[in-house]
Design a protein around this motif. Structure first.
Motif: not given
Length: 165
Positions: A105, A141, A145, A149-150, A154
């Motif tokens: 992230d 991303n 997401r 997808w996570r 992060p």
């Protein structure tokens, strides 16, 4: 990622930069070949870190830091932990056709992540510099997401301290 210059993190909609053919030519050829298939998903991974990577203890980055060759400048990179990369590969089996960035992230300038990596590896941080090429901007991303997808990691800020010998 190898896309054209810009200020914001790169998205999948941006083509790979043909002016950097030596670096992105093989990736572009792979994406073009995949696109010709009836079914295809191409994952554009960020810099992989975690066990067995360049950014793990004893890896390439540690040697570069020890030798003073890893610059802490303004170049922006995107990372992804190997566990998150593997999970994305499994999930991608059910994703629609296309290109997907698989990154954490938090794209970050080297002046942020290099000292953090040095600290995780118990090494002194290199001096800071300020140069940045326009294409050194990290990636978004948001699409991954949106597909479900996570990342378990992060941010490299969370993942780097977990690097162990």
């Amino acid at each position: 990622m190898g896309v054209r210059a810009g200020a914001a993190p790169a998205t999948e909609d941006e083509p790979l930069d043909a002016s950097r053919e030596g670096l992105v030519g093989p990736a572009r050829a792979l994406e073009e070949a995949a696109a010709s298939m009836e079914r295809h998903v191409v994952l554009r991974y960020g810099l992989l870190y975690g066990p067995g990577t360049w950014y793990s203890p004893g890896g390439w980055a540690e040697g570069e830091l020890r030798e003073g060759r890893l610059a802490a400048g303004a170049a922006v990179s995107s990372f992804v932990h190997v566990v998150d990369a593997a999970r994305a590969a499994l999930l991608a089996l059910d994703w629609p056709d296309g290109v997907v960035n698989v990154v954490d992230d938090e794209p970050a300038a080297a002046w942020e992540w290099v000292p953090a990596l040095a600290a995780a590896l118990d090494l002194p941080a290199p001096p800071l510099t300020v140069e940045r090429e326009g294409w050194e901007r990290g990636a978004s991303n948001a699409k991954a997401r949106a597909l479900g997808w996570r990342p378990a990691h992060p941010s490299w800020r969370i993942g780097f301290p977990g690097l162990t010998r």
